[in-house]
Design an enzyme around this catalytic site. Structure first.
Site, PDB file in Angstrom:
ATOM      1  N   MET A 133       0.821  -1.204   0.000  1.00 12.87           N
ATOM      2  CA  MET A 133       0.000   0.000   0.000  1.00 12.87           C
ATOM      3  C   MET A 133       0.862   1.264   0.000  1.00 12.87           C
ATOM      4  SD  MET A 133      -2.941  -1.211   2.725  1.00 12.87           S
ATOM      5  CE  MET A 133      -3.941   0.271   2.488  1.00 12.87           C
ATOM      6  N   HIS A 134       0.206   2.395  -0.233  1.00 11.94           N
ATOM      7  CA  HIS A 134       0.745   3.752  -0.030  1.00 11.94           C
ATOM      8  C   HIS A 134       1.759   4.232  -1.071  1.00 11.94           C
ATOM      9  CE1 HIS A 134      -1.117   3.138   3.843  1.00 11.94           C
ATOM     10  NE2 HIS A 134      -0.181   2.322   4.265  1.00 11.94           N
ATOM     11  N   ASP A 184      -2.846  -4.994   0.557  1.00  7.76           N
ATOM     12  CA  ASP A 184      -2.367  -6.295   1.024  1.00  7.76           C
ATOM     13  C   ASP A 184      -3.002  -6.730   2.337  1.00  7.76           C
ATOM     14  OD1 ASP A 184      -1.000  -4.380   2.513  1.00  7.76           O
ATOM     15  OD2 ASP A 184       1.000  -5.092   1.975  1.00  7.76           O
TER      16      ASP A 184
END
Length: 408
Positions: free
Chosen positions: A81-82, A241
């Site tokens: 992520m991110h 995830d």
């Protein structure tokens, strides 16, 4: 029987599985890649490496699982992520992606809180405080430090959504991963226009948001030819995830939580309604379950602390493990068992890359506290394991304080 592909774009590699609709796993394959750290605290990857690993791992799975292209009925995506992938108007990558564990954006986080009217008001807008790992501060960092790159940027995608773009030609994301950008109105599951306006960022930078089970596009003819798939295979939204893993582990109802430990450690709780920690010590994101949410505590260097110990101080165990053909972690675990619980007063703080829960401090650093002449290697390695475990307990205690039930 129909076959479905799952593609997980991880930090160390991309893993693909082929699964029949009855849940039977036909094959799995992982293709690895590296990350770079051009400066202290920086973490980057080349998005092209994710795509190459996708092509390679899908090919292996189709071959090893004896899966015919005509049998593939759908594709789901998950991933780290991110991270921020910056694309120009031709859809080309402008610079290496800035990853979830990159710590360069402390100044931008402070700027976001200021422009939002303070930490409390920011949490009111997007359910979370500004953290260095999130996507929004990376965009502001690019605008401030690489203005020529920012001026070329017309779209920002998350890692798995870049692979989606290469598969389908569509600019799309879904609610669980989008929650980690700091730009999503988590309550209403749509981009937060008020915050975008305060940050002077156009909505057009961001892709369309789907629910996790919604079809977001179809495999193009070009991608299908490259991967050995038929054109038109639907690709669903998928999940970040942690949310995707939670669905797989059955964390889809109130009272069920999970604790997982990889490089980072995560304590994950399902919630039927939006629940926010006013202090912002844990994350509140949309779940990969329609109209549900989750609360998540994150320890940045949980298993990563033990990996650091192995690499830096466990050379003897690594050498011995090769001779007896075992994993060096088995030898380190045996060694840790020689020390008593509590390590006779030795504590390890697992803040090797800063920390999220509960401190939200990119400048936090690890330490051993309480070293004495009694302490040896067994105490050191056990204290690392205990320190990561105590940090996970911090996450659990906050979730408990929020009155989120913990039944299993």
């Amino acid at each position: 029987m129909a076959v479905f592909l799952g593609i997980d774009v991880g930090t160390s590699g991309t893993k693909t599985i082929a699964m029949r609709e009855d849940g039977d796993i036909l094959a799995s394959a992982t293709s690895e890649y590296s990350l770079s750290s051009p400066k202290p605290g920086w973490s980057e990857q080349e998005p092209e490496d994710w795509w190459k690993a996708t092509v390679e791992s899908v090919g292996k799975v189709l071959k090893n699982g004896k899966v015919k292209a005509a049998d593939v009925a759908g594709i789901g995506l998950s991933g780290q992520m991110h991270g921020s992938v910056f694309l120009d108007k031709q859809g080309n990558v402008i610079r290496p992606a800035i990853l979830w564990n990159d710590q360069r954006t402390a100044a931008e986080c402070a700027d976001i809180e200021k422009k939002a009217g303070g930490r409390e008001k920011l949490i009111g807008l997007v359910a979370n405080p500004a953290l260095t790992g999130f996507t929004a501060p990376k965009i502001l960092w690019l605008r401030k430090n690489e203005p020529k790159h920012f001026d070329k940027t017309v779209r920002v995608l998350l890692p798995k959504d870049y692979v989606r773009y290469r598969l389908t030609g569509e600019f799309a994301t879904e609610v669980s991963d989008a929650s980690g950008t700091l730009l999503l109105d988590v309550k209403h599951r749509q981009w937060c226009k008020p915050l975008l306006d305060k940050l002077d960022l156009p909505l057009s930078l961001l892709p369309k948001v789907y629910e996790s089970e919604e079809v977001s596009g179809q495999v193009t003819a070009a991608a299908g030819k490259l991967l050995g798939l038929k054109a038109g295979v639907p690709v669903v939204g998928g999940g970040g995830d942690q949310a995707a893993g939670a669905v797989g582990n059955g964390i889809v109802k109130r009272g069920v939580i999970s604790a997982t430990m990889g490089t980072s450690g995560v304590v994950f709780a399902h919630s039927d309604e939006l629940q926010i920690d006013p202090q912002g010590r844990v994350h509140t994101f949309c779940h990969a379950v329609r109209d549900k949410w989750h609360v998540m505590g994150v320890v940045l260097s949980a298993g990563g602390s033990l990996q650091w110990y192995r690499n830096q101080l466990g050379q003897a165990e690594m050498a011995a493990s090769k001779k007896i053909k075992t994993d060096p972690y088995n030898l380190l675990t045996d060694q840790a068992a020689e020390a008593p619980p509590g390590c006779e007063g030795l504590f390890f703080l697992p803040y090797l890359t800063g920390e999220r829960t509960p401190h939200a401090d990119p400048h936090a650093r690890g330490a051993w506290i309480g070293l004495s002449l009694r302490h040896g290697p067994a105490h050191l390695v056990r204290s690392v394991m205990e320190g990561a475990t105590y940090a996970m307990r911090d996450c659990l205690e906050i979730i408990n304080d929020m009155k989120i039930p913990i039944r299993e």
